[in-house]
Design an enzyme around this catalytic site. Sequence first.
Site, PDB file in Angstrom:
ATOM      1  N   LYS A  16      52.621  35.107  78.613  1.00 41.98           N
ATOM      2  CA  LYS A  16      53.139  36.244  79.370  1.00 41.98           C
ATOM      3  C   LYS A  16      53.057  37.552  78.581  1.00 41.98           C
ATOM      4  O   LYS A  16      52.690  38.594  79.126  1.00 41.98           O
ATOM      5  CB  LYS A  16      54.591  35.962  79.781  1.00 41.98           C
ATOM      6  CG  LYS A  16      55.183  37.027  80.687  1.00 41.98           C
ATOM      7  CD  LYS A  16      56.603  36.682  81.077  1.00 41.98           C
ATOM      8  CE  LYS A  16      57.468  36.571  79.840  1.00 41.98           C
ATOM      9  NZ  LYS A  16      58.904  36.525  80.153  1.00 41.98           N
ATOM     10  N   ARG A  91      67.866  37.090  85.874  1.00 42.73           N
ATOM     11  CA  ARG A  91      67.923  35.666  85.527  1.00 42.73           C
ATOM     12  C   ARG A  91      68.841  34.887  86.466  1.00 42.73           C
ATOM     13  O   ARG A  91      68.920  33.669  86.374  1.00 42.73           O
ATOM     14  CB  ARG A  91      68.427  35.504  84.083  1.00 42.73           C
ATOM     15  CG  ARG A  91      67.392  35.899  83.065  1.00 42.73           C
ATOM     16  CD  ARG A  91      67.569  35.128  81.770  1.00 42.73           C
ATOM     17  NE  ARG A  91      66.362  35.141  80.980  1.00 42.73           N
ATOM     18  CZ  ARG A  91      66.276  35.652  79.753  1.00 42.73           C
ATOM     19  NH1 ARG A  91      67.340  36.181  79.194  1.00 42.73           N
ATOM     20  NH2 ARG A  91      65.151  35.611  79.104  1.00 42.73           N
ATOM     21  N   ARG A 130      50.704  24.449  67.077  1.00 44.47           N
ATOM     22  CA  ARG A 130      50.458  25.666  66.294  1.00 44.47           C
ATOM     23  C   ARG A 130      50.783  25.452  64.809  1.00 44.47           C
ATOM     24  O   ARG A 130      51.783  24.829  64.462  1.00 44.47           O
ATOM     25  CB  ARG A 130      51.354  26.808  66.801  1.00 44.47           C
ATOM     26  CG  ARG A 130      51.046  27.235  68.213  1.00 44.47           C
ATOM     27  CD  ARG A 130      51.701  28.546  68.564  1.00 44.47           C
ATOM     28  NE  ARG A 130      53.152  28.453  68.638  1.00 44.47           N
ATOM     29  CZ  ARG A 130      53.896  29.200  69.470  1.00 44.47           C
ATOM     30  NH1 ARG A 130      53.318  30.092  70.265  1.00 44.47           N
ATOM     31  NH2 ARG A 130      55.197  29.079  69.478  1.00 44.47           N
ATOM     32  N   ARG A 164      56.239  26.384  62.277  1.00 39.07           N
ATOM     33  CA  ARG A 164      57.573  26.897  62.569  1.00 39.07           C
ATOM     34  C   ARG A 164      58.498  25.751  62.965  1.00 39.07           C
ATOM     35  O   ARG A 164      58.115  24.885  63.747  1.00 39.07           O
ATOM     36  CB  ARG A 164      57.516  27.909  63.711  1.00 39.07           C
ATOM     37  CG  ARG A 164      57.010  29.270  63.264  1.00 39.07           C
ATOM     38  CD  ARG A 164      56.813  30.168  64.450  1.00 39.07           C
ATOM     39  NE  ARG A 164      57.936  30.104  65.389  1.00 39.07           N
ATOM     40  CZ  ARG A 164      58.092  30.913  66.420  1.00 39.07           C
ATOM     41  NH1 ARG A 164      57.183  31.841  66.650  1.00 39.07           N
ATOM     42  NH2 ARG A 164      59.107  30.801  67.221  1.00 39.07           N
ATOM     43  N   ARG A 175      63.705  24.293  75.618  1.00 33.63           N
ATOM     44  CA  ARG A 175      63.486  25.693  76.035  1.00 33.63           C
ATOM     45  C   ARG A 175      62.862  25.762  77.425  1.00 33.63           C
ATOM     46  O   ARG A 175      63.202  26.619  78.243  1.00 33.63           O
ATOM     47  CB  ARG A 175      62.592  26.421  75.020  1.00 33.63           C
ATOM     48  CG  ARG A 175      63.375  26.967  73.823  1.00 33.63           C
ATOM     49  CD  ARG A 175      62.466  27.247  72.641  1.00 33.63           C
ATOM     50  NE  ARG A 175      61.491  28.303  72.879  1.00 33.63           N
ATOM     51  CZ  ARG A 175      60.354  28.439  72.189  1.00 33.63           C
ATOM     52  NH1 ARG A 175      60.040  27.582  71.247  1.00 33.63           N
ATOM     53  NH2 ARG A 175      59.527  29.424  72.458  1.00 33.63           N
TER      54      ARG A 175
END
Length: 223
Positions: A16, A91, A130, A164, A175
Site C-alpha cells: 500500500k 477504522r 524478508r 526483523r 497482524r
Amino acid sequence: MKGKRIIFMGPPGGGKGTQAQRLEDTFGIKQLSTGDMLRAAVAAGTELGKQAKAVMDAGQLVSDDLMIGLISERVDQPDCANGFILDGFPRTIPQAEALESLMADKGMPLDAVIELRVPDELLVERITGRFACAKCGRGYHDTYQRPKVEGVCDACGSTEFKRRADDNAETVVSRLEAYHRQTAPVLAHFEKTGKVHVVDGTKDIDQVTADLVSILEKSTAAG
Ligand SMILES: [Zn+2]
C-alpha cells in the site's frame, strides 16, 4: 470542487505504501496517515494539536471527534487542493460515518474507497521471507530475491544477514487478523455507497499502479 479524495485500505506487507506514493506522484494528491496528521498538528502547536498531545501524553487514544477535527483542518490546506489519500482512517463504522458527514459538509464527497487485496498466505510468505544484509542493509527475500552468491551480500560482500523479530509467521498472522477484523465492517459499510473498488494486489507492482490509476480516473464524485 476538483480533486481525488480516496480512502485506501490494504493489509500490512501488501504494498500500500508504495502504491500510495505513486498515486501521490501521478495525481498530485496528498497521502494523509493518521499518525502523520497527529504528529504534524502536535508539532505545529495548533489548538487541536495541543489537545491531541495532552491525550497522547496521558497514554490515551485520540477521540474520533479530535481526529475528525484534525482531518477537517488538514484537507483544507493547499497541498490537498488536488485531493488526498486517507490511510489508517476510518477504522470503525462511527468513524466512517463521521468522515462522510464531514466531507459532505465541506462539499467534498469521497470519490472512492479502495481495498488493495492480497491473500493472507501470500502476505505471510512475503513478510516472513524478508531478510537484510547486517552490514549495508540491502534487502533480500528467501523466495523472490536471494543473493546472487548464496550467503554473500550482492552489494557489500558481507556474509552476515539479519531478520526483523516481528517478521515471524505468528506475529504476521495476528497482524493480518487484526487488519481483517478492523476493515471488514468498514468496507461493508462503504459497500452500500457503491464506492468500493477492489484491486488485486497480487499482480506486479506496475500493473497494480495501472489498475489504481484507472479507478481514480473514472471515479469522480459530484460536488
Ligand atoms: Zn551488504
